[in-house]
Design an enzyme around this catalytic site. Structure first.
Site, mmCIF file in Angstrom:
data_model
loop_
_atom_site.group_PDB
_atom_site.id
_atom_site.type_symbol
_atom_site.label_atom_id
_atom_site.label_comp_id
_atom_site.label_asym_id
_atom_site.label_seq_id
_atom_site.Cartn_x
_atom_site.Cartn_y
_atom_site.Cartn_z
ATOM 1 N N ASP A 177 0.843 -1.165 -0.119
ATOM 2 C CA ASP A 177 -0.085 0.120 0.099
ATOM 3 C C ASP A 177 0.871 1.217 -0.032
ATOM 4 O O ASP A 177 2.063 1.132 0.281
ATOM 5 C CB ASP A 177 -0.827 -0.018 1.271
ATOM 6 C CG ASP A 177 -1.793 1.305 1.471
ATOM 7 O OD1 ASP A 177 -2.351 1.602 0.396
ATOM 8 O OD2 ASP A 177 -2.068 1.832 2.422
ATOM 9 N N SER A 178 0.200 2.478 -0.117
ATOM 10 C CA SER A 178 0.837 3.586 -0.081
ATOM 11 C C SER A 178 1.422 3.847 1.377
ATOM 12 O O SER A 178 2.296 4.535 1.424
ATOM 13 C CB SER A 178 0.282 4.698 -0.508
ATOM 14 O OG SER A 178 -1.001 4.871 0.223
ATOM 15 N N CYS A 223 -4.243 -1.166 -2.013
ATOM 16 C CA CYS A 223 -4.396 0.319 -2.265
ATOM 17 C C CYS A 223 -5.381 0.400 -3.309
ATOM 18 O O CYS A 223 -4.908 0.001 -4.549
ATOM 19 C CB CYS A 223 -3.236 0.793 -2.236
ATOM 20 S SG CYS A 223 -3.078 2.482 -2.726
ATOM 21 N N GLU A 253 -3.811 9.359 8.818
ATOM 22 C CA GLU A 253 -2.252 9.172 8.681
ATOM 23 C C GLU A 253 -1.794 10.311 10.244
ATOM 24 O O GLU A 253 -0.981 9.807 10.929
ATOM 25 C CB GLU A 253 -1.567 9.839 7.688
ATOM 26 C CG GLU A 253 -1.545 8.660 6.526
ATOM 27 C CD GLU A 253 -0.826 7.831 6.526
ATOM 28 O OE1 GLU A 253 0.418 7.894 7.054
ATOM 29 O OE2 GLU A 253 -0.972 6.446 6.015
ATOM 30 N N CYS A 297 -11.040 2.961 0.105
ATOM 31 C CA CYS A 297 -9.608 3.259 0.270
ATOM 32 C C CYS A 297 -9.227 2.525 1.349
ATOM 33 O O CYS A 297 -10.221 2.453 2.492
ATOM 34 C CB CYS A 297 -9.317 5.030 0.572
ATOM 35 S SG CYS A 297 -7.908 5.167 1.233
ATOM 36 N N HIS A 325 -7.415 2.884 3.794
ATOM 37 C CA HIS A 325 -7.116 3.714 5.045
ATOM 38 C C HIS A 325 -8.618 3.797 5.702
ATOM 39 O O HIS A 325 -8.813 4.196 7.002
ATOM 40 C CB HIS A 325 -6.727 5.334 4.857
ATOM 41 C CG HIS A 325 -5.322 5.244 4.787
ATOM 42 N ND1 HIS A 325 -4.624 4.646 3.685
ATOM 43 C CD2 HIS A 325 -4.402 5.832 5.269
ATOM 44 C CE1 HIS A 325 -3.381 4.769 3.628
ATOM 45 N NE2 HIS A 325 -2.910 5.607 4.677
HETATM 46 N N1 DGL Z 1 -4.808 3.515 0.987
HETATM 47 C C1 DGL Z 1 -4.869 4.290 -0.183
HETATM 48 C C2 DGL Z 1 -6.113 3.545 -1.195
HETATM 49 O O1 DGL Z 1 -6.443 2.453 -0.805
HETATM 50 C C3 DGL Z 1 -4.979 5.593 -0.153
HETATM 51 C C4 DGL Z 1 -3.820 6.542 0.376
HETATM 52 C C5 DGL Z 1 -3.280 7.378 -0.567
HETATM 53 O O2 DGL Z 1 -3.950 8.279 -1.020
HETATM 54 O O3 DGL Z 1 -2.167 7.007 -0.710
HETATM 55 O O4 DGL Z 1 -6.400 4.213 -2.220
#
Ligand code: DGL
Length: 307
Positions: free
Chosen positions: A10-11, A73, A152, A201, A203
């Site tokens: 993931d990011s 992600c 975050e 997402c 997150h």
């Molecule tokens: N976790 C990332 C997703 O599922 C989003 C976070 C980001 O913008 O890097 O899209």
């Protein structure tokens, strides 16, 4: 092959919501998790750039001999899943299709909301995935990029749950408060009469409780984590690649950011200790994008395969 780990990336920290579910569903599997924290967020970036990150991290994971890659992600799945499936020799699973499938199963009135990053929403990936499953379902999408910052920041600033942090510090750290911001984002979706909302997402499951509070109890929240874990299990089983019962399992965490911080925050997301994380140097990661991969990305993009 069966003893090799599953690679997940993931990011940043959000993908750990998916990794946690995979670890729960497949407790015998070894896992290598990669969080590209230093380049988070991916959401506002150009899809071309995100695709090159997918190729770099996918290469890093294949050098760790993973037997399957999970793009945990949504933004990276929307931009790079098809390309990753073309270039890597192992199966690559994304999170958009599983989330869409779970939403289509859950909706009764066939009106589904999706919240995600700008990259995910602009890609139209959820609308396409839902349409493929049931063309009669209408999808209403809203980009909610500030939710990523809230997660975050919240993980870095608080000790308790994110929900506690929101309640205690919303007035101090976030203007407008989380709930005002969430109402601005979510009220139009509520007015559309959705009965199901995809947390598009990885997150966002960490904000599930406050989001549920804003959309109300009648809207069912969907996170793709469980459905993704099921797809991973089915894919490995179909290939005869599930770990053998009782085999020794390992867990590795890597990040482009600070390794100590990643272990601490990762433990908060997973709800259990993370012994350590390793730091991956960004220039070394970028060098993994070989000329051959760059060429394959160009061919992919010129063919319009990503639009
Ligand atoms: N976790 C990332 C997703 O599922 C989003 C976070 C980001 O913008 O890097 O899209």
């Amino acid at each position: 092959m069966r003893e090799l780990p599953i690679g997940i990336f993931d990011s940043g920290l959000g993908g750990l919501t998916v990794a946690g579910e995979i670890m729960r569903a497949l407790p015998g599997e070894s896992v290598v998790y990669f969080g590209d924290t230093v380049r988070c967020p991916y959401g506002p970036r150009d899809p071309h750039e995100v695709r090159s990150f997918v190729l770099q991290i996918g290469t890093w994971l294949t050098r760790r001999c993973v037997k399957l890659i999970v793009i945990a992600c949504n933004t990276a799945t929307a931009a790079g899943l098809a390309l990753a499936q073309q270039v890597f020799d192992v199966p690559v699973v994304g999170v958009v299709e599983p989330g869409a499938r779970a939403a289509v199963k859950a909706t009764v009135n066939r009106r589904v909301g999706v919240i995600g990053t700008v990259g995910t929403v602009e890609s139209g990936a959820y609308s396409s995935a839902v349409r493929m499953l049931d063309a009669g379902v209408t999808v209403f999408s809203v980009a909610t990029p500030r939710f990523v910052d809230v997660v975050e920041q919240g993980l870095r600033l608080g000790d308790g749950t994110l929900e506690e942090w929101l309640a205690e510090t919303a007035d101090v750290y976030i203007r407008p408060s989380f709930y005002e911001m969430a109402r601005d984002y979510l009220d139009p979706l509520k007015r559309s009469g959705i009965d199901t909302l995809v947390l598009g997402c990885t997150h966002f499951p960490l904000l599930a409780a406050p989001i549920q509070q804003v959309v109300g109890p009648k809207v069912r929240l969907i996170s793709s984590a469980e459905e993704t874990a099921r797809e991973v299990a089915e894919t490995l089983e179909a290939r005869g690649h599930l770990a053998e019962a009782g085999a020794k399992r390992t867990e590795t965490f890597a990040t482009t950011g600070d390794a100590g911080e990643f272990a601490t925050l990762g433990a908060r997301v997973l709800g259990r200790p993370v012994a350590s994380a390793e730091h991956v140097d960004l220039p070394a990661l970028e060098e993994l994008l070989s000329d051959d991969l760059k060429q394959r990305q160009t061919v992919f993009e010129e063919a319009g395969a990503c639009s």
